[in-house]
Design a protein around this motif. Structure first.
Motif, PDB file in Angstrom:
ATOM      1  N   LEU A   1      -6.619   3.230 -20.620  1.00 50.94           N
ATOM      2  CA  LEU A   1      -7.519   3.483 -19.489  1.00 50.94           C
ATOM      3  C   LEU A   1      -9.002   3.344 -19.804  1.00 50.94           C
ATOM      4  N   HIS A   2      -9.424   3.895 -20.957  1.00 53.78           N
ATOM      5  CA  HIS A   2     -10.851   3.835 -21.283  1.00 53.78           C
ATOM      6  C   HIS A   2     -11.325   2.394 -21.398  1.00 53.78           C
ATOM      7  N   GLU A   3     -10.516   1.588 -22.084  1.00 53.56           N
ATOM      8  CA  GLU A   3     -10.884   0.191 -22.274  1.00 53.56           C
ATOM      9  C   GLU A   3     -10.894  -0.554 -20.930  1.00 53.56           C
ATOM     10  N   THR A   4      -9.871  -0.307 -20.120  1.00 54.70           N
ATOM     11  CA  THR A   4      -9.794  -0.966 -18.803  1.00 54.70           C
ATOM     12  C   THR A   4     -11.018  -0.595 -17.971  1.00 54.70           C
ATOM     13  N   ALA A   5     -11.357   0.699 -17.981  1.00 56.79           N
ATOM     14  CA  ALA A   5     -12.503   1.174 -17.199  1.00 56.79           C
ATOM     15  C   ALA A   5     -13.785   0.499 -17.682  1.00 56.79           C
ATOM     16  N   LYS A   6     -13.930   0.420 -18.997  1.00 52.09           N
ATOM     17  CA  LYS A   6     -15.146  -0.175 -19.569  1.00 52.09           C
ATOM     18  C   LYS A   6     -15.284  -1.638 -19.154  1.00 52.09           C
ATOM     19  N   ARG A   7     -14.177  -2.369 -19.290  1.00 48.01           N
ATOM     20  CA  ARG A   7     -14.244  -3.799 -18.968  1.00 48.01           C
ATOM     21  C   ARG A   7     -14.451  -4.035 -17.475  1.00 48.01           C
ATOM     22  N   LEU A   8     -13.848  -3.190 -16.649  1.00 45.02           N
ATOM     23  CA  LEU A   8     -14.027  -3.361 -15.205  1.00 45.02           C
ATOM     24  C   LEU A   8     -15.465  -3.074 -14.802  1.00 45.02           C
ATOM     25  N   LYS A   9     -16.024  -2.063 -15.441  1.00 44.60           N
ATOM     26  CA  LYS A   9     -17.415  -1.694 -15.148  1.00 44.60           C
ATOM     27  C   LYS A   9     -18.345  -2.871 -15.460  1.00 44.60           C
ATOM     28  N   GLU A  10     -18.122  -3.478 -16.646  1.00 45.13           N
ATOM     29  CA  GLU A  10     -18.959  -4.636 -17.031  1.00 45.13           C
ATOM     30  C   GLU A  10     -18.804  -5.775 -16.027  1.00 45.13           C
ATOM     31  N   LYS A  11     -17.549  -6.004 -15.641  1.00 49.12           N
ATOM     32  CA  LYS A  11     -17.277  -7.103 -14.705  1.00 49.12           C
ATOM     33  C   LYS A  11     -17.962  -6.849 -13.367  1.00 49.12           C
ATOM     34  N   TYR A  12     -17.857  -5.619 -12.877  1.00 47.86           N
ATOM     35  CA  TYR A  12     -18.484  -5.276 -11.597  1.00 47.86           C
ATOM     36  C   TYR A  12     -19.995  -5.451 -11.680  1.00 47.86           C
ATOM     37  N   GLN A  13     -20.553  -5.005 -12.815  1.00 46.94           N
ATOM     38  CA  GLN A  13     -21.997  -5.108 -12.974  1.00 46.94           C
ATOM     39  C   GLN A  13     -22.447  -6.559 -12.837  1.00 46.94           C
ATOM     40  N   SER A  14     -21.689  -7.439 -13.489  1.00 41.07           N
ATOM     41  CA  SER A  14     -22.099  -8.851 -13.419  1.00 41.07           C
ATOM     42  C   SER A  14     -21.914  -9.404 -12.008  1.00 41.07           C
ATOM     43  N   LEU A  15     -20.872  -8.950 -11.318  1.00 35.75           N
ATOM     44  CA  LEU A  15     -20.646  -9.432  -9.946  1.00 35.75           C
ATOM     45  C   LEU A  15     -21.740  -8.911  -9.005  1.00 35.75           C
ATOM     46  N   ILE A  16     -22.155  -7.677  -9.250  1.00 35.26           N
ATOM     47  CA  ILE A  16     -23.229  -7.105  -8.417  1.00 35.26           C
ATOM     48  C   ILE A  16     -24.541  -7.849  -8.690  1.00 35.26           C
ATOM     49  N   ASP A  17     -24.791  -8.118  -9.998  1.00 35.20           N
ATOM     50  CA  ASP A  17     -26.012  -8.846 -10.358  1.00 35.20           C
ATOM     51  C   ASP A  17     -26.053 -10.228  -9.715  1.00 35.20           C
ATOM     52  N   ARG A  18     -24.861 -10.840  -9.610  1.00 41.08           N
ATOM     53  CA  ARG A  18     -24.810 -12.173  -8.993  1.00 41.08           C
ATOM     54  C   ARG A  18     -24.734 -12.105  -7.469  1.00 41.08           C
ATOM     55  N   SER A  19     -24.872 -10.901  -6.928  1.00 41.16           N
ATOM     56  CA  SER A  19     -24.804 -10.671  -5.473  1.00 41.16           C
ATOM     57  C   SER A  19     -23.492 -11.139  -4.858  1.00 41.16           C
ATOM     58  N   LEU A  20     -22.420 -11.053  -5.659  1.00 36.90           N
ATOM     59  CA  LEU A  20     -21.107 -11.445  -5.127  1.00 36.90           C
ATOM     60  C   LEU A  20     -20.416 -10.274  -4.444  1.00 36.90           C
ATOM     61  N   ILE A  21     -20.688  -9.066  -4.945  1.00 39.66           N
ATOM     62  CA  ILE A  21     -20.080  -7.892  -4.300  1.00 39.66           C
ATOM     63  C   ILE A  21     -21.146  -6.813  -4.078  1.00 39.66           C
ATOM     64  N   SER A  22     -20.857  -5.936  -3.129  1.00 36.64           N
ATOM     65  CA  SER A  22     -21.802  -4.878  -2.767  1.00 36.64           C
ATOM     66  C   SER A  22     -21.838  -3.776  -3.827  1.00 36.64           C
ATOM     67  N   LYS A  23     -22.934  -3.039  -3.858  1.00 40.15           N
ATOM     68  CA  LYS A  23     -23.058  -1.916  -4.801  1.00 40.15           C
ATOM     69  C   LYS A  23     -22.092  -0.795  -4.460  1.00 40.15           C
ATOM     70  N   GLU A  24     -21.576  -0.812  -3.262  1.00 40.39           N
ATOM     71  CA  GLU A  24     -20.630   0.241  -2.856  1.00 40.39           C
ATOM     72  C   GLU A  24     -19.200  -0.049  -3.315  1.00 40.39           C
ATOM     73  N   SER A  25     -19.016  -1.121  -4.059  1.00 43.82           N
ATOM     74  CA  SER A  25     -17.681  -1.462  -4.547  1.00 43.82           C
ATOM     75  C   SER A  25     -17.201  -0.425  -5.563  1.00 43.82           C
ATOM     76  N   ARG A  26     -15.902  -0.230  -5.612  1.00 44.79           N
ATOM     77  CA  ARG A  26     -15.350   0.815  -6.475  1.00 44.79           C
ATOM     78  C   ARG A  26     -14.086   0.338  -7.186  1.00 44.79           C
ATOM     79  N   VAL A  27     -13.721   1.113  -8.210  1.00 44.14           N
ATOM     80  CA  VAL A  27     -12.430   0.938  -8.867  1.00 44.14           C
ATOM     81  C   VAL A  27     -11.607   2.193  -8.582  1.00 44.14           C
ATOM     82  N   VAL A  28     -10.417   2.026  -8.037  1.00 43.11           N
ATOM     83  CA  VAL A  28      -9.564   3.178  -7.732  1.00 43.11           C
ATOM     84  C   VAL A  28      -8.352   3.165  -8.653  1.00 43.11           C
ATOM     85  N   PHE A  29      -8.265   4.165  -9.505  1.00 45.12           N
ATOM     86  CA  PHE A  29      -7.078   4.294 -10.359  1.00 45.12           C
ATOM     87  C   PHE A  29      -6.049   5.156  -9.637  1.00 45.12           C
TER      88      PHE A  29
END
Ligand code: UDP
Ligand code: MG
Length: 328
Positions: A20-48
Motif C-alpha cells: 500500500l505505501h508504495e502504491t500510494a507513493k507512486r499514485l501521488k507522483e503520477k497525479y502530481q504530474s497529471l495535475i501539473d500538465r493540466s490533465l486532471i483537476s486538483k480535486e482528483s482523489r485516490v480511493v482505497f
C-alpha cells in the motif's frame, strides 16, 4: 483543452499491507504530474477500498488519509466481498463526485504510466478506456495458459469480453451512471462494461510482477470466477446440453438397431462390456448436464434474493460527502 476534470482512482485492497505505501507513493507522483500538465483537476482523489482485510490494510488507509486528506480517501467494507464487489462499491461511491474513474489493482501489476494515455483517450471522447496487456512475460506459463484460454473460451461461449483486459479501465461518469442500473449480484465487470456500449478504445501496457505479497486469486478462485463469467453471460452451455442430448438420442437409436440385429444374428452374448460402458458414459453425461443446469439454478437463486453486493462500513473522504449517510 477546457478545464481539467476530476479523476478518481478506485483501488481494491485485500490484505495489501506490504504494497500500500508504495502504491500510494507512486499514485501521488503520477497525479502530481497529471495535475501539473493540466490533465486532471486538483480535486482528483485516490480511493482505497478495504475489502475486509485481516491485516493492517485499513489502518494504513486511515493513516494515508490523515496525512493527505484531500488526496487519499478510503472505503471500509463491512466484510470481505470479493474483488469484483470491492471494485463496484468504490465505483458506486464515487460515481456522483467524479468525471472519470479508473479501477486498478493495489499490487502495482497494472502499469501506472498507462494512466496518462487513458486520460488522454478520455478527452478524445472515449467513455471507456480498456487497459490491455500487451505481453504476459512476467506470468508463469500456467497462469498465461489458463488466463488466455479463459478469454478464448469466453468468446466461444458467446460472452463479449476484451481479450487480455482485466479490470484496469477508465470509465466516464456517464458510464458509471449506467453501470448503476445493472442490478445483478453475480458480478463480472469485464463482461458488463462492454454491454453498456458508448465509444471505447484500448490502451496497451506490459503487466508487471506483483510488487510484494501473494496473489489473492488462487486457482480455486480463478476457476470460480471463470464459471461465474460464463454462466452470467451466456446460456450456450444449456444449449450445448440440448445438442449433446440430441446426438445421444440418435446414437442410442443406432445402438438399439445394432442390438436387435445382434440378437437376430445370434451373436449377442458378448454385450456385457458395451452395456457397462454406455451406463457409465450416459450416467456421467447426465450428471454433467445436471451440474450445468444446477449452476444456472444456483445463479437464479442468488439473483432473486438480490442481497446487497457490498456493505460499506465507513467512507473517509474530504470534504466528507458520503452518499451512504444521506440514504439512511
Ligand atoms: N482483492 C480484493 N478482494 C479479494 C481478493 C482480491 O479486493 O477478495 C484485490 C487485491 O487486493 C488486488 C486485486 O483485488 O488489489 C487483484 O488481486 P490479486 O492481485 O491478488 O490477483 P491476481 O493479480 O493475482 O490475479
Ligand atoms: Mg495482482
Amino acid at each position: 483543452m477546457s478545464t481539467p476534470e476530476i479523476l478518481y482512482m478506485v483501488v481494491p485492497c485485500y490484505n495489501e499491507e506490504e504494497v500500500l505505501h508504495e502504491t500510494a507513493k507512486r499514485l501521488k507522483e503520477k497525479y502530481q504530474s497529471l495535475i501539473d500538465r493540466s490533465l486532471i483537476s486538483k480535486e482528483s482523489r485516490v480511493v482505497f477500498v478495504n475489502d475486509g482485510s485481516k491485516d493492517k490494510t485499513w489502518s494504513i488507509i486511515q493513516e494515508l488519509h490523515e496525512a493527505d486528506p484531500s488526496f487519499f480517501s478510503g472505503i471500509n467494507l463491512a466484510h470481505n466481498s470479493g474483488h469484483q464487489n470491492a471494485v463496484l462499491s468504490g465505483l458506486m461511491t464515487v460515481k456522483d463526485i467524479c468525471d472519470m474513474a479508473i479501477t486498478m489493482d493495489a499490487d502495482l501489476q497494472d502499469d501506472i504510466n498507462t494512466i496518462d494515455a487513458m486520460v488522454e483517450k478520455y478527452y478524445e471522447g472515449n467513455q471507456v478506456v480498456y487497459g490491455v496487456r500487451s505481453a504476459r512475460d512476467t506470468d508463469t506459463f500456467f497462469k498465461r495458459f489458463t488466463a488466455e484460454g479463459f478469454y478464448k473460451f469466453m468468446k466461444v461461449m458467446g460472452a463479449d469480453v476484451v481479450f487480455n483486459h482485466a479490470d484496469f479501465r477508465l470509465m466516464s461518469r456517464r458510464v458509471l451512471q449506467e453501470l448503476a442500473n445493472f442490478k445483478e449480484v453475480n458480478l463480472f465487470l469485464r463482461g458488463m462494461v462492454p454491454l453498456i456500449g458508448f465509444q471505447s478504445c484500448s490502451v496497451f501496457y506490459e503487466r508487471a510482477e506483483r510488487f510484494a505479497g501473494e496473489s489473492k486469486y488462487p486457482l480455486k478462485k480463478m476457476l470460480a470466477f471463470a464459471i461465474n463469467g460464463i454462466t452470467s453471460f451466456s446460456v450456450k452451455p444449456l444449449k450445448l446440453i440440448t445438442s449433446v442430448g440430441g446426438i445421444m438420442s440418435i446414437v442410442s437409436v443406432i445402438a438399439i438397431l445394432w442390438s436387435i440385429i445382434a440378437k437376430i444374428g445370434g451373436f449377442s452374448e458378448h454385450g456385457w462390456s458395451s452395456t457397462m460402458c454406455s451406463i457409465w458414459f450416459i450416467g456421467g453425461l447426465q450428471l454433467l448436464a445436471l451440474g450445468i443446469i444446477g449452476e444456472y439454478i444456483g445463479k437464479i437463486y442468488s439473483e432473486v434474493k438480490a442481497r446487497p453486493r457490498f456493505i460499506v462500513a465507513d467512507f473517509i473522504n474530504e470534504p466528507g460527502d458520503s452518499p451512504y449517510k444521506e440514504e439512511k
